[in-house]
Design an enzyme around this catalytic site. Structure first.
Site, PDB file in Angstrom:
ATOM      1  CB  THR A  93     105.604  43.946  51.374  1.00  0.00           C
ATOM      2  OG1 THR A  93     105.076  44.362  52.628  1.00  0.00           O
ATOM      3  CG2 THR A  93     106.169  42.543  51.497  1.00  0.00           C
ATOM      4  CE  LYS A 168     104.876  42.236  55.279  1.00  0.00           C
ATOM      5  NZ  LYS A 168     103.700  42.454  56.042  1.00  0.00           N
ATOM      6  CE  LYS A 243     103.860  42.821  47.395  1.00  0.00           C
ATOM      7  NZ  LYS A 243     103.619  44.222  47.692  1.00  0.00           N
TER       8      LYS A 243
END
Ligand code: NAD
Length: 293
Positions: A93, A168, A243
């Site tokens: 990611t 995502k 994050k």
């Protein structure tokens, strides 16, 4: 059968690489941490000491790293060493800009690239039930799909380069915010004297329903499998949620989008992380809302 180099054998990468091996693929893994290599080897993944060794002549390179910087670094080192026209798959990611940059350097080296971040966590990585959100040209997506199917259950083509990362980040923005809204409602209900069970029963069949409520309820009881029932043992770490929300904020700033709830949610997870929740499940953020963290 393609020769696959798998770089980044951490909590996610090691079981993912092991699933490729179990499916009969010819895999060589590598990680800069010796401990990670040892843990992956114990799962049956043959390992090389360096990424360069693992990637020499590889037809497929999979990366599962922590940041865009790491992905770009590993891709820059392996693009000249992999087979001509190799397929580079980044499952990390990372920020959308770095993902797009990775596509560009792959194209310049005549390789094919796909960003394919995952949802499903460590449990999904072990069970080969991950969801892959992919950004790539259609032809590259169809080439990568049979490989991703050995590590996941749903392989989605979200659009061109970088748009797997975009999907995502947008998904986790929704998750991070709905979890806080759900937790806030349970904390309020408690103060008013409404039981968690009664709120759950009502909201689960009403318009307050969400995955955060019915699959991952932030209070113990209503959903026995949720982390709330084991003192918020992860699950999905608060630091990883933080994050992802920060990556979403960066993407929003670059695109000129307005995301006030993303910013507020990031602040609350940061506070929870600072007060001892960093390595706990993100649903433990309810402790902040109850003044308990
Ligand atoms: P991790 O920290 O456990 O593993 C990352 C590994 O990459 C580490 O072992 C590290 O040593 C290795 N690494 C870093 N730079 C390297 C380099 N230059 N060369 C070789 N190895 C290098 O992280 P993780 O939990 O496995 O997550 C990996 C990615 O997946 C992250 O981007 C994370 O955001 C994402 N993700 C994680 C989860 C989860 O639940 N853990 C869920 C979804 C997505």
């Amino acid at each position: 059968m393609a020769r696959i180099a798998f770089i980044g054998l951490g909590a996610m990468g090691a079981p993912m690489a092991a699933n490729l091996v179990a499916a009969g693929e010819k895999v060589t893994g590598s990680d800069r941490a010796g401990g990670a290599r040892e843990r992956a080897a114990a799962l049956g993944v043959p390992c090389a000491a360096t990424a360069e060794e693992a990637g020499a002549g590889a037809e497929v390179v999979v990366t599962m790293l922590q940041s865009g910087e790491q992905t770009l670094d590993v891709w820059r080192r392996l693009l000249p060493r992999a087979a001509t026209g190799a397929l580079f798959i980044d499952c990390s990611t990372i920020d959308v800009e770095s993902a797009r940059h990775a596509h560009r350097i792959a194209e310049a080296a005549l390789a094919r690239a796909i960003d394919a971040p995952v949802s499903g966590g460590v449990a999904g990585a072990r069970a080969a039930s991950l969801t892959f959100m992919c950004g790539a040209e259609a032809e590259t997506f169809w080439t990568a799909k049979p490989i991703l199917e050995k590590m996941g259950a749903r392989i989605l083509h979200c659009g061109g380069p970088g748009l797997g990362q975009a999907a995502k980040l947008c998904n986790n923005l929704m998750l991070g915010v709905t979890m806080i809204a759900t937790a806030e409602a349970f904390a309020l209900a408690d103060r008013i004297g409404l039981s968690a069970e009664a709120l759950y029963e009502a909201a689960a069949v009403s318009s307050g329903q969400s995955w955060s409520l019915t699959s991952y309820c932030p209070v113990p009881g209503p959903v026995p499998a949720s982390p709330a029932n084991r003192d918020y043992a992860p699950g999905f770490l608060t630091v990883l949620m933080l994050k992802d929300l920060r990556l979403a904020e960066t993407a929003a700033a670059q695109a000129g989008a307005v995301t006030p709830l993303c910013a507020a949610a990031a602040q609350l997870y940061a506070l929870y992380a600072a007060q001892g929740g960093a390595e706990k499940d993100f649903s433990g953020v309810i402790e902040i809302l109850r003044g308990k963290a």
